[in-house]
Enzyme design. Structure first.
Site, PDB file in Angstrom:
ATOM      1  N   LYS A 186      -0.495   5.999  -4.893  1.00 48.53           N
ATOM      2  CA  LYS A 186      -0.320   5.390  -6.203  1.00 48.53           C
ATOM      3  C   LYS A 186      -0.109   3.877  -6.081  1.00 48.53           C
ATOM      4  O   LYS A 186       0.011   3.326  -4.987  1.00 48.53           O
ATOM      5  CB  LYS A 186       0.833   6.050  -6.942  1.00 48.53           C
ATOM      6  CG  LYS A 186       0.586   7.525  -7.260  1.00 48.53           C
ATOM      7  CD  LYS A 186      -0.689   7.721  -8.065  1.00 48.53           C
ATOM      8  CE  LYS A 186      -0.880   9.140  -8.561  1.00 48.53           C
ATOM      9  NZ  LYS A 186      -1.160  10.106  -7.503  1.00 48.53           N
ATOM     10  N   ASN A 187      -0.031   3.195  -7.226  1.00 47.44           N
ATOM     11  CA  ASN A 187       0.028   1.728  -7.236  1.00 47.44           C
ATOM     12  C   ASN A 187       1.302   1.186  -6.601  1.00 47.44           C
ATOM     13  O   ASN A 187       1.332   0.053  -6.129  1.00 47.44           O
ATOM     14  CB  ASN A 187      -0.102   1.211  -8.663  1.00 47.44           C
ATOM     15  CG  ASN A 187      -1.488   1.446  -9.232  1.00 47.44           C
ATOM     16  OD1 ASN A 187      -2.192   2.366  -8.826  1.00 47.44           O
ATOM     17  ND2 ASN A 187      -1.907   0.610 -10.166  1.00 47.44           N
TER      18      ASN A 187
END
Length: 400
Positions: A186-187
């Site tokens: 994920k980011n």
């Protein structure tokens, strides 16, 4: 020209980890308190502040955040919940875990692969109690439209925002509950981990209680002598986040907006090059659509052998993936809930290929990915993929 064997692999995703994260983990170990404690609470508060909400609840995965979200909005046995099929399977599996039935809804179009309001309305029944929307690839859903839809039909609105952390003003603003992911791709990451935002303060505190077995006092409270003993007031879960993950989160969170901005810049570079070099390969959503830019999905021309293209790209040391196999096609869901036809979702999946996107990439890496895709399409004989020359690489390569 650099021999293929000497080229570095361009990874699909790559977390940004360094000395700050190592130091944060060392400090937790030196402190000696590993389970849910002060760092978890500070991480919750910092995440809530960044997203402009009152508070947040840290948990050990986005799946557990979604499960608590459904509990918070009252989904239970016998209910039906409208869900996307173009999503990770957890979006539907938590509905089943709640004793409810997932009702799969088609997307709007290949260019807007969000849940279709029209199709959602057509699938309503007297048993429908909630709808789950998902900002696919990090692109924000139309929150105002879905809020009206939910209110008009007396439904709870849940947001599977696993792709959209760090998009304040566009996520967690109108939903009754929003779930975020910090998985390693994920980011921002805590390795595993998630966060839950619940709008109603009473439901929020109920979810916080359920996170740790519905116990009225935490281990930390008892260790510090602030509470003696505890009661159990519901059938709770062990969804706690530990101090190690929270420590990572506290280091990663302040850089999230910067990383997301870089992702958007790289997405813009992809759009420009693909439009110039491979105009038959489309990137969904309009360029100005608000996004955390978690993924870079591309729609290949109709009739392309995607597996062959991905194999060619892997041989050229460029990773790709597919997001996602439609949940309604999985054996378990077909056998339990019957065959469902979602024509637009199926078409999107059959053409979609996810290209590398993460802050460690530079614009020249994007050029190499597009060149590799063009070569793979030519080699595999994909229809209507005549190309022009990809511009020369740009000097910049990486970001910290």
């Amino acid at each position: 020209m650099t021999p293929l064997a000497d080229l570095p692999t361009i990874e699909l995703g790559s977390p940004v980890l360094g000395e700050a994260e190592k130091q944060a983990l060392h400090e937790v170990i030196d402190d000696g308190w590993l389970t849910m404690g002060d760092r978890v609470r500070r991480f919750e508060q910092a995440f809530a502040e960044l997203h402009g909400v009152a508070d947040a609840i840290a948990v050990h995965s986005a799946t557990s955040a979604l499960q608590l979200a459904l509990h918070a909005v009252g989904v239970g046995p016998g209910d039906e919940v409208l869900v996307p099929s173009l999503t990770f399977v957890a979006t539907a599996s938590v509905v089943v875990q709640a004793g409810a039935t997932p009702v799969f809804v088609d997307i709007e179009s290949p260019d807007l692969p969000h849940l279709s309001v029209e199709d959602a309305r057509a699938r309503l029944t007297p048993r429908t109690t909630a709808v789950v929307v998902m900002p696919y690839a990090g692109y924000a859903v139309d929150g105002a439209t879905w809020r009206r839809f939910a209110d008009d039909h007396g439904l709870a609105l849940v947001e599977d925002a696993a792709h959209a952390a760090g998009l304040p003003g566009h996520v967690a603003g109108v939903a009754d509950a929003s779930a975020f992911s910090f998985f390693s791709n994920k980011n921002m990451t805590t390795a595993e981990g998630g966060m839950l935002v619940v709008a109603d303060p009473i439901a929020r505190e109920r979810a916080r209680l359920l996170r740790a077995h519905a116990m009225t006092a935490s281990t930390l409270d008892r260790d510090r002598g602030q509470r003696v003993g505890y009661d159990v007031v519901d059938r709770g879960y062990n969804f706690r986040m530990d101090e190690l993950r929270a420590a990572l989160g506290l280091v990663q969170l302040p850089r999230l907006l910067c990383w997301n901005a870089r992702r958007r810049m790289l997405s813009g570079r992809y759009r420009s090059l693909l439009a110039e070099v491979l105009p038959r390969c489309r990137v969904p959503f309009q360029p100005e659509h608000p996004t955390a830019a978690h993924l870079l999905p591309v729609l290949l021309p109709v009739g392309t052998d995607r597996t062959a293209v991905a194999t060619e790209m892997r041989a050229a040391r460029v990773q790709t993936s597919v997001h996602y196999p439609p949940v309604h096609r999985f054996t378990y869901y077909r056998e339990r809930f019957g065959d469902v036809e979602l024509a637009r979702t199926e078409e999107f999946h059959d053409r979609e290929l996810t290209l590398p996107l993460h802050p460690r990439l530079g614009p020249d890496d994007v050029g190499r990915v597009v060149r590799t895709l063009a070569d793979a399409l030519a080699t595999t004989g994909a229809p209507d993929t005549a190309t022009t020359t990809v511009p020369a690489p740009i000097t910049e390569r990486t970001a910290g």
